[in-house]
Design a protein around this motif. Structure first.
Motif, PDB file in Angstrom:
ATOM      1  N   THR A   1     -12.187   4.355 -10.063  1.00  0.00           N
ATOM      2  CA  THR A   1     -12.018   3.349  -9.022  1.00  0.00           C
ATOM      3  C   THR A   1     -12.959   2.188  -9.284  1.00  0.00           C
ATOM      4  OG1 THR A   1     -11.458   5.065  -7.432  1.00  0.00           O
ATOM      5  CG2 THR A   1     -12.064   2.918  -6.557  1.00  0.00           C
TER       6      THR A   1
ATOM      7  N   ARG B   1      -9.526  -1.434  -0.822  1.00  0.00           N
ATOM      8  CA  ARG B   1      -9.168  -0.293   0.019  1.00  0.00           C
ATOM      9  C   ARG B   1      -9.980  -0.292   1.315  1.00  0.00           C
ATOM     10  NH1 ARG B   1      -8.344   4.873  -4.118  1.00  0.00           N
ATOM     11  NH2 ARG B   1      -6.573   3.981  -5.271  1.00  0.00           N
TER      12      ARG B   1
ATOM     13  N   GLU C   1      -8.475  -2.635   3.677  1.00  0.00           N
ATOM     14  CA  GLU C   1      -7.258  -2.058   4.237  1.00  0.00           C
ATOM     15  C   GLU C   1      -7.586  -1.042   5.332  1.00  0.00           C
ATOM     16  OE1 GLU C   1      -5.158  -0.625   0.823  1.00  0.00           O
ATOM     17  OE2 GLU C   1      -4.381  -2.620   0.291  1.00  0.00           O
TER      18      GLU C   1
ATOM     19  N   GLU D   1      -1.762   5.198  -5.179  1.00  0.00           N
ATOM     20  CA  GLU D   1      -0.925   4.399  -4.295  1.00  0.00           C
ATOM     21  C   GLU D   1       0.557   4.716  -4.450  1.00  0.00           C
ATOM     22  OE1 GLU D   1      -1.699   0.288  -4.683  1.00  0.00           O
ATOM     23  OE2 GLU D   1      -3.826   0.438  -4.160  1.00  0.00           O
ATOM     24  N   GLN D   2       0.953   5.294  -5.586  1.00  0.00           N
ATOM     25  CA  GLN D   2       2.362   5.617  -5.802  1.00  0.00           C
ATOM     26  C   GLN D   2       2.892   6.622  -4.787  1.00  0.00           C
ATOM     27  OE1 GLN D   2       0.024   5.403  -7.995  1.00  0.00           O
ATOM     28  NE2 GLN D   2       0.699   4.472  -9.925  1.00  0.00           N
TER      29      GLN D   2
ATOM     30  N   LEU E   1       2.452   6.364  -1.592  1.00  0.00           N
ATOM     31  CA  LEU E   1       2.696   5.712  -0.300  1.00  0.00           C
ATOM     32  C   LEU E   1       4.184   5.684   0.085  1.00  0.00           C
ATOM     33  CD1 LEU E   1       0.253   2.664  -0.072  1.00  0.00           C
ATOM     34  CD2 LEU E   1       0.374   4.639   1.447  1.00  0.00           C
TER      35      LEU E   1
ATOM     36  N   THR F   1       1.096   4.616   6.793  1.00  0.00           N
ATOM     37  CA  THR F   1       1.654   4.386   5.456  1.00  0.00           C
ATOM     38  C   THR F   1       2.550   3.154   5.445  1.00  0.00           C
ATOM     39  OG1 THR F   1       3.375   6.029   5.983  1.00  0.00           O
ATOM     40  CG2 THR F   1       1.475   6.781   4.694  1.00  0.00           C
TER      41      THR F   1
ATOM     42  N   LEU G   1       0.259   0.170   5.312  1.00  0.00           N
ATOM     43  CA  LEU G   1      -0.303   0.027   3.967  1.00  0.00           C
ATOM     44  C   LEU G   1       0.726  -0.543   2.992  1.00  0.00           C
ATOM     45  CD1 LEU G   1      -2.385   3.325   3.690  1.00  0.00           C
ATOM     46  CD2 LEU G   1      -3.273   0.992   3.871  1.00  0.00           C
ATOM     47  N   LEU G   2       1.985  -0.177   3.165  1.00  0.00           N
ATOM     48  CA  LEU G   2       3.034  -0.766   2.323  1.00  0.00           C
ATOM     49  C   LEU G   2       3.204  -2.252   2.627  1.00  0.00           C
ATOM     50  CD1 LEU G   2       5.713   2.081   2.370  1.00  0.00           C
ATOM     51  CD2 LEU G   2       4.348   1.324   0.413  1.00  0.00           C
TER      52      LEU G   2
ATOM     53  N   ARG H   1       1.020  -4.614   0.842  1.00  0.00           N
ATOM     54  CA  ARG H   1       1.364  -4.878  -0.544  1.00  0.00           C
ATOM     55  C   ARG H   1       2.497  -5.889  -0.658  1.00  0.00           C
ATOM     56  NH1 ARG H   1      -1.521  -1.025   0.356  1.00  0.00           N
ATOM     57  NH2 ARG H   1      -2.752   0.104  -1.175  1.00  0.00           N
TER      58      ARG H   1
END
Length: 343
Positions: free
Chosen positions: A9, A17, A20, A178-179, A181, A227, A230-231, A234
């Protein structure tokens, strides 16, 4: 618990993060404001009928936001412990003092708002999270899942908090990619809709009613809300969400306490409104004001008033708060929020 940043990280990714997490916390502040205003109003009506606002709050908001706060509290526990390990010989002792200060905030808040969460959070933090800091992360995750499942089976409520604390602490130590999410959002959203529909259709039928359905629906909805948000972070909506919700989340403790004062002051008007639309109006006005005031405050200061007092009492020293040059952004590119993350 490991006191270092997860391997792989980068500092920039870690800072992103953390911003967020501020957005998630600010989002939870919004939901808690509406639910608390509604609960205070309903509790003071001798025989209130049910309308669309009641249905919406009960099935879309109530039981959906305190799980988010609880989860984030466990996550912030790990952040604080990592930070404290870098500046104190006994970081857990500092953490225990931090929880004691939170308990004092909660005890005072209980005087005007019985049933508030700060005092239970402090107690559960000392009783559950502190011992869990000595356990491997797999054990913390397993205990959190088991405690949360048991609490949902028992009907939810405050007993959900310890398990969610543990799950938040475990997730922070695993730092999932993150994949995950999109599938997490899809699964939690389907579960939330299914369980909420089940609850609405069976709540009045003793033959089909089960007390675990409502808390399970709340947990699934909380996961879907988080979630999904959080999406959205992006997408092109990121800048607007950061601008509105991150300052609100960074001053979550201050805003939570102020929202109680606003609700109690407005209760005569809220209880006089048979439609409960006043609950939504008050929440919108108070939250809009808090967003503006939080942004203005954080241009000049690093921490909100309650957060700054909490930090000073935790470290037993006067912590500098005023920014050098007061025109800095409300969401700076680098900071260490782990010592002042509110519940």
């Amino acid at each position: 618990m490991s006191e270092t940043r997860p391997a792989g990280t980068s500092p920039a990714a870690a800072a992103r993060r953390l911003h967020e997490l501020d957005v998630l916390r600010g989002f939870a502040v919004c939901g808690i404001m509406v639910v608390n205003a509604w609960q205070h109003t309903r509790a003071r009506l001798p025989s209130a009928g049910r309308d669309a606002v009641d249905w919406g709050v009960e099935n879309l908001l109530q039981g959906r936001f305190y799980p988010i706060f609880s989860f984030l509290f466990g996550l912030s526990f790990v952040l604080f412990l990592r930070s404290a390990a870098g500046r104190a010989r006994h970081p857990r002792a500092v953490l225990l003092r931090r929880l004691a200060v939170l308990a004092c905030f909660g005890a005072l808040h209980q005087l005007v708002n019985p049933g508030e969460v700060l005092l239970p959070y402090a107690i559960f933090g000392a009783a559950v999270l502190l011992p869990a800091s000595y356990l491997p992360r797999a054990a913390v995750a397993a205990l959190g899942a088991a405690a949360t499942a048991w609490a949902a089976q028992e009907g939810g409520g405050l007993i959900l908090v310890p398990g969610l604390f543990l799950l938040g602490a475990a997730l922070m130590r695993y730092a999932p990619p993150e994949q995950l999410l999109p599938p997490a959002f899809a699964v939690s959203a389907v579960l939330a809709v299914t369980l909420t529909t089940w609850w609405v259709r069976t709540a009045a039928d003793p033959a089909l009613f089960h007390r675990a359905v409502y808390p399970a629906a709340g947990l699934a909805a909380a996961a879907a809300y988080c979630t999904g948000l959080l999406l959205l972070l992006r997408t092109r909506a990121r800048r607007a969400l950061l601008a509105a919700l991150a300052p609100l989340g960074r001053m979550a403790l201050t805003n939570y306490l102020l929202s109680t004062a606003a609700i109690l002051a407005a209760l005569p008007l809220l209880t006089a409104d048979p439609t409960r639309a006043g609950v939504l109006a008050l929440s919108a006005v108070v939250l809009a004001a808090q967003i503006v005031l939080s942004r203005l405050w954080l241009r000049r200061f690093r921490y909100g008033p309650a957060e700054w007092l909490w930090r000073c009492l935790t470290w037993l020293e006067r912590v500098p708060n005023r920014r050098v040059g007061s025109q800095s952004s409300t969401v700076p590119s680098s900071r260490n929020p782990s010592c002042d993350s509110p519940p």
